[in-house]
Write a protein that holds these residues in place. Structure first.
Motif, PDB file in Angstrom:
ATOM      1  N   GLU A 305     -57.005  90.281  54.221  1.00 32.36           N
ATOM      2  CA  GLU A 305     -56.209  89.055  54.236  1.00 32.36           C
ATOM      3  C   GLU A 305     -54.706  89.375  54.291  1.00 32.36           C
ATOM      4  O   GLU A 305     -53.977  88.804  55.091  1.00 32.36           O
ATOM      5  CB  GLU A 305     -56.534  88.220  52.995  1.00 32.36           C
ATOM      6  N   ALA A 306     -54.260  90.298  53.443  1.00 34.57           N
ATOM      7  CA  ALA A 306     -52.828  90.585  53.361  1.00 34.57           C
ATOM      8  C   ALA A 306     -52.298  91.213  54.641  1.00 34.57           C
ATOM      9  O   ALA A 306     -51.184  90.918  55.065  1.00 34.57           O
ATOM     10  CB  ALA A 306     -52.533  91.495  52.171  1.00 34.57           C
ATOM     11  N   ARG A 309     -53.654  88.292  58.081  1.00 37.93           N
ATOM     12  CA  ARG A 309     -53.407  86.847  58.115  1.00 37.93           C
ATOM     13  C   ARG A 309     -52.159  86.520  58.954  1.00 37.93           C
ATOM     14  O   ARG A 309     -51.123  87.133  58.800  1.00 37.93           O
ATOM     15  CB  ARG A 309     -53.234  86.319  56.687  1.00 37.93           C
ATOM     16  N   GLY A 310     -52.308  85.572  59.860  1.00 36.40           N
ATOM     17  CA  GLY A 310     -51.168  85.115  60.645  1.00 36.40           C
ATOM     18  C   GLY A 310     -50.959  85.879  61.927  1.00 36.40           C
ATOM     19  O   GLY A 310     -50.204  85.436  62.790  1.00 36.40           O
ATOM     20  N   VAL A 332     -61.218  84.556  50.094  1.00 32.92           N
ATOM     21  CA  VAL A 332     -60.545  85.535  50.970  1.00 32.92           C
ATOM     22  C   VAL A 332     -60.866  86.981  50.637  1.00 32.92           C
ATOM     23  O   VAL A 332     -60.837  87.844  51.506  1.00 32.92           O
ATOM     24  CB  VAL A 332     -59.013  85.367  50.965  1.00 32.92           C
TER      25      VAL A 332
ATOM     26  N   LEU B  70     -48.213  93.030  51.823  1.00 29.11           N
ATOM     27  CA  LEU B  70     -47.448  91.817  52.136  1.00 29.11           C
ATOM     28  C   LEU B  70     -45.956  92.115  52.102  1.00 29.11           C
ATOM     29  O   LEU B  70     -45.204  91.615  52.943  1.00 29.11           O
ATOM     30  CB  LEU B  70     -47.785  90.711  51.126  1.00 29.11           C
ATOM     31  N   ARG B  73     -44.890  93.463  55.294  1.00 26.69           N
ATOM     32  CA  ARG B  73     -44.892  92.456  56.366  1.00 26.69           C
ATOM     33  C   ARG B  73     -43.737  91.470  56.209  1.00 26.69           C
ATOM     34  O   ARG B  73     -43.127  91.063  57.194  1.00 26.69           O
ATOM     35  CB  ARG B  73     -46.242  91.724  56.391  1.00 26.69           C
ATOM     36  N   LEU B 140     -46.112  82.843  60.040  1.00 29.51           N
ATOM     37  CA  LEU B 140     -46.969  82.814  58.873  1.00 29.51           C
ATOM     38  C   LEU B 140     -47.453  84.229  58.543  1.00 29.51           C
ATOM     39  O   LEU B 140     -47.996  84.911  59.401  1.00 29.51           O
ATOM     40  CB  LEU B 140     -48.172  81.903  59.100  1.00 29.51           C
ATOM     41  N   ILE B 141     -47.231  84.640  57.311  1.00 32.54           N
ATOM     42  CA  ILE B 141     -47.649  85.985  56.888  1.00 32.54           C
ATOM     43  C   ILE B 141     -48.816  85.877  55.906  1.00 32.54           C
ATOM     44  O   ILE B 141     -49.746  86.652  55.935  1.00 32.54           O
ATOM     45  CB  ILE B 141     -46.492  86.729  56.176  1.00 32.54           C
ATOM     46  N   PHE B 143     -51.311  83.005  53.465  1.00 31.91           N
ATOM     47  CA  PHE B 143     -51.653  81.618  53.150  1.00 31.91           C
ATOM     48  C   PHE B 143     -52.108  81.541  51.693  1.00 31.91           C
ATOM     49  O   PHE B 143     -51.331  81.216  50.807  1.00 31.91           O
ATOM     50  CB  PHE B 143     -52.720  81.109  54.119  1.00 31.91           C
ATOM     51  N   SER B 144     -53.331  81.949  51.449  1.00 33.66           N
ATOM     52  CA  SER B 144     -53.816  81.846  50.068  1.00 33.66           C
ATOM     53  C   SER B 144     -53.126  82.842  49.139  1.00 33.66           C
ATOM     54  O   SER B 144     -53.128  82.665  47.926  1.00 33.66           O
ATOM     55  CB  SER B 144     -55.327  82.064  50.034  1.00 33.66           C
ATOM     56  N   ASP B 145     -52.524  83.887  49.727  1.00 31.82           N
ATOM     57  CA  ASP B 145     -51.821  84.868  48.893  1.00 31.82           C
ATOM     58  C   ASP B 145     -50.401  84.434  48.571  1.00 31.82           C
ATOM     59  O   ASP B 145     -49.705  85.114  47.809  1.00 31.82           O
ATOM     60  CB  ASP B 145     -51.786  86.236  49.590  1.00 31.82           C
TER      61      ASP B 145
END
Lengths: 459, 174
Positions: A305-306, A309-310, A332, B70, B73, B140-141, B143-145
Motif C-alpha cells: 500500500e505505502a 498507492r496512487g 490494506v 511513504l 515518496r 495522491l500518495i 489514502f488509508s495511510d
C-alpha cells in the motif's frame, strides 16, 4: 400443530408408514427427535435440500469428477420420494445404496459410511423421515453420467470392493468418547467421503484416511493429527469453534462444501459430540502430506500500500486487483476486520495447494451460522458483470496473495484459473486421468460381469 | 497541536477563502509572505537525505512511527512540485537542529520565517492528507495511510473499506 398437520397429510398416502409410525406411538416424539438429531448429524440436508423452501426434496447438483450427480427426493412422497419404502427398504437404501426397485445409487450418497449406522439410529431416522418430514411431490433432475459410469449395475462390483457392510460397534480398546467420535466422524458426519482421497476406482485409498482430497474446485484438507499437513497444531478450542461456527480465529474458515456442513450439521451438534469428534480426530493415524510448514503459520500483516498507492503506471496487476477488490474487506495490510478474516495465518493462503484460494475468489463464501450469514462475494461467472474478474486478474491476485500473505511456493497460471472456473480440478492431469479411469472401469465391469455369469452357469 | 489546529481554523474562516478547503487555505494563508523570506537561509546548505525528511516529519507530526516508504515518496513528490524543496527542507532541518525543537508547537512558537512555516505546513499537509499539490496537479500518495484517518481507526474504517456486517452493533430488537 404443524407436525400433526403434516401427519394428517402424510397418513392417507402411506399405509405402511402409518403402521410403522403407529407402532412407535409410545414415546414417539422422543424417537422423532432422536431421528431428527441423526438426520442433522448425518447432514442429510446438505445434499438433499436444494432449496430451503422444500426440505429434503432433492435436486442438489453434486459436482463429481465423473459428472454431475443430482440428489434424490427423500421426503415421504409416494410418487417421488421414499413414501412407499418400508423400514427394510429404507435401511437398504441408506446403508447399501440400493433402491427398492434394485437401482443402485452412486456413492456420492455416502452409503459406504452410513453402512455403519446402528439399528437404533436407523430406526429413529426412518420414523423421523416418515412422520416429521413433509412430502414434496417434486421430481429432481435425472443424473446422467457418461459411459461407462451410466451403467449403475457396475456399482455392484464397486460395492463388493468398497462397501464395508459393517455396523458401528465400540471396541474394547477405545474410550466411550473416542468411540462416539469415531461413530460421528466415520459414519454419521461421513467426513471421509470428502476428506479421504480416492483411488483409481473412486474408492477410498487405503492408509490415507482423512488425509485430504480434491473435491471439484475445492480441496478438503488433511484432518489427521499430522503437524505439518493436518490439524495437529490446532487447539481443541480452535477445532470446536470451527465445527460450531465455521471459524477458527487466525486459522481457518469453512467455505464451499464445508461451509454447508457447518451450516446444516455441525453447528447443531451437542458440545459433547463436538468434543468426541475432536478426541477421535486426535486419535486417527497421521497422514503425511506435501506441506513443509503448518498451513496456518504463513505470512504476516503488510503489503505494498505505502509504495504503490496512487501510482498510475507500472503497477503490479496482483496488487492492483488486491487493492481494488480484496482490500475492501480484508483491509490494506491483509489484516481483516471483525467478520472479515486476515489473509495471513490462514489455512487457505498457507495451503500446499492453490485450489481453495482460487475457488474462494471465484465462488465466494456463504455460510449461515446461528442466524448470521458470513458472506464473501465470488468474482467468477456468477458475479455481477461489474464484479467479474478475468483469469489474468485472478491469476495475478492469487499469486500476489500467496507471495505476500501465504505459502510463497504456491503459483497458479491463467490456465489453472480457467480450469478451476469450469469447476475442473487444478491438476492438469485430471482429464487424462479420467479417460484412463473410464477405460479401466469399463474393463473391470466387463470382466466382473463375465465372471459372475460364469459362476452362475456353473452353479 | 492545539496551536496548530487554531492556526488552521483561523485561516480557514478568513472571509475571502471560506469556500476553500482547509488544506488550501492553510498553505495559502501561511505562504503569501513566505516567498519573500526564503533568501535569508539560501546560503546555508546541509546534506539532505530521506532520514532528514523523516526526522523533520517526525518532529512536525509528533509521531515516531512514520512509514519510511511513504516518507521517501512524499519527499520526492514535494520536490517534483517545488523545485527548491530540498533546499527548504535543509533550512527547516537546520532551524530545528539549531533550536533543538522537540515538537511542532515549540517550533511554531519561535520566530519562524513565513517561508519555513510554509515548508513545514507542506510537509504536515502531505502526511495528513496523503496528497501533494493542488487541483489538477494534485498527486495522491497515500489514502488509508494518511494521518488524518489514524486517530479513529480503532473504531472506524477508512471510507470505502468495509468494517463487516453489524460493525456498528447488533441489530436492535424490533
Amino acid at each position: 400443530m404443524k407436525r400433526i398437520a403434516t401427519l394428517l397429510a402424510v397418513l392417507p398416502l402411506m399405509p405402511i408408514a402409518a403402521a410403522a409410525w403407529a407402532a412407535d406411538m409410545p414415546g414417539s416424539s422422543d424417537l422423532i427427535e432422536k431421528g431428527r438429531q441423526v438426520a442433522v448429524a448425518a447432514d442429510c440436508a446438505a445434499c438433499h435440500t436444494a432449496s430451503e423452501g422444500r426440505p429434503f426434496a432433492g435436486g442438489y447438483p453434486l459436482q463429481t469428477p465423473l459428472g454431475t450427480i443430482y440428489s434424490t427426493n427423500i421426503t415421504p412422497s409416494v410418487k417421488n420420494g421414499i413414501g412407499a419404502y418400508d423400514e427394510a427398504a429404507f435401511a437398504r437404501a441408506v446403508r447399501e445404496g440400493v433402491k427398492p426397485d434394485g437401482t443402485h445409487l452412486y456413492p456420492a450418497m455416502p452409503y459406504p459410511a452410513y453402512s455403519g449406522i446402528t439399528d437404533a439410529d436407523l430406526h429413529a431416522l426412518y420414523v423421523y423421515f416418515k412422520s416429521a418430514v413433509a412430502p414434496e411431490d417434486v421430481s429432481p433432475p435425472k443424473t446422467d453420467l457418461g459411459f461407462p459410469f451410466n451403467i449403475r449395475a457396475s456399482m455392484i462390483l464397486w460395492n463388493m470392493l468398497y462397501l464395508p457392510y459393517q455396523r458401528f460397534a465400540p471396541t474394547a480398546e477405545e474410550t466411550p468418547q473416542i468411540a462416539r467420535g469415531r461413530y460421528l466422524v466415520d459414519t454419521l458426519e461421513h467426513c471421509g467421503t470428502c476428506h479421504t482421497p480416492r483411488g483409481l476406482m473412486m474408492g477410498p485409498q487405503s492408509g490415507k484416511d482423512l488425509g485430504g482430497a480434491q473435491l471439484g474446485a475445492w480441496v478438503a484438507p488433511n484432518i489427521t493429527p499430522d503437524l505439518l499437513s493436518g490439524i495437529g497444531t490446532w487447539s481443541d478450542e480452535a477445532l470446536a469453534s470451527y465445527l460450531k461456527t465455521g471459524v477458527a480465529a487466525h486459522l481457518a474458515q469453512a467455505a464451499g462444501p464445508m461451509g454447508e456442513v457447518v451450516e446444516h450439521s455441525t453447528q447443531y451438534l451437542p458440545d459433547g459430540d463436538i468434543q468426541a469428534m475432536i478426541a477421535y480426530l486426535r486419535h486417527v493415524p497421521s497422514v503425511k502430506g506435501q506441506a513443509v510448514h503448518p498451513r496456518s503459520e504463513y505470512g504476516a500483516q503488510g503489503g505494498d500500500e505505502a509504495s504503490l498507492r496512487g501510482l498510475t503506471s507500472n503497477v503490479d496487476l496482483g496488487w492492483k486487483t488486491f487493492s481494488g477488490v480484496c482490500a475492501t474487506c480484508h483491509q490494506v495490510s491483509g489484516q481483516g476486520r471483525n467478520q472479515y478474516p486476515a489473509l495471513f495465518h490462514n489455512t487457505v493462503t498457507g495451503a500446499d495447494s492453490p485450489d481453495n484460494l482460487v475457488a474462494t475468489i471465484l465462488f465466494g463464501v456463504r455460510r449461515t451460522v446461528d442466524g448470521q450469514t458470513h458472506y464473501m462475494p465470488g468474482f467468477g461467472d456468477a458475479a455481477a458483470w461489474t464484479d467479474q474478474l478475468s483469469d489474468a486478474q485472478i491469476t495475478a491476485v492469487a499469486n500476489y496473495v500467496f507471495k505476500q500473505y501465504g505459502n510463497p511456493s504456491m503459483h497458479v497460471s491463467a490456465s489453472d484459473v480457467a480450469k478451476e472456473r469450469n469447476r475442473g480440478s487444478l491438476a492438469s492431469s485430471m482429464q487424462k486421468f479420467l479417460s484412463i479411469l473410464g477405460g479401466v472401469f469399463a474393463l473391470v465391469v466387463i470382466v466382473g460381469l463375465f465372471a459372475l455369469l460364469l459362476r452362475r452357469k456353473r452353479a | 497541536m492545539i496551536r496548530l489546529s487554531k492556526s488552521l481554523t483561523r485561516s480557514s474562516v478568513m472571509p475571502e477563502r471560506r469556500v476553500m478547503l482547509g488544506r488550501r487555505s492553510m498553505l495559502l494563508g501561511c505562504g503569501v509572505a513566505g516567498l519573500l523570506g526564503a533568501a535569508g537561509y539560501s546560503s546555508v546548505l546541509y546534506a539532505s537525505d530521506q532520514t532528514d525528511f523523516l526526522k523533520v516529519s517526525s518532529i512536525l507530526t509528533g509521531k515516531d512511527d512514520l512509514d519510511p516508504t511513504l516518507a521517501a515518496r512524499y519527499e520526492a513528490s514535494l520536490t517534483r512540485h517545488q523545485a527548491d524543496f530540498p533546499k527548504r527542507l535543509n533550512i527547516l532541518g537546520h532551524i530545528i537542529a539549531q533550536g533543538s525543537y522537540k515538537d511542532v508547537e515549540s517550533l511554531f512558537a519561535s520566530s519562524l520565517m513565513p517561508s519555513d512555516r510554509e515548508t513545514a505546513m507542506s510537509i504536515i499537509s502531505a502526511w495528513y492528507l496523503g496528497v501533494v499539490g493542488e487541483a489538477d496537479q494534485a498527486e495522491l500518495i497515500a489514502f488509508s495511510d494518511a494521518l488524518m484517518y489514524q486517530p479513529c481507526t480503532d473504531v472506524l474504517v477508512v471510507p470505502s473499506y468495509g468494517a463487516g456486517p453489524l460493525a456498528w452493533g447488533e441489530k436492535p430488537p424490533v
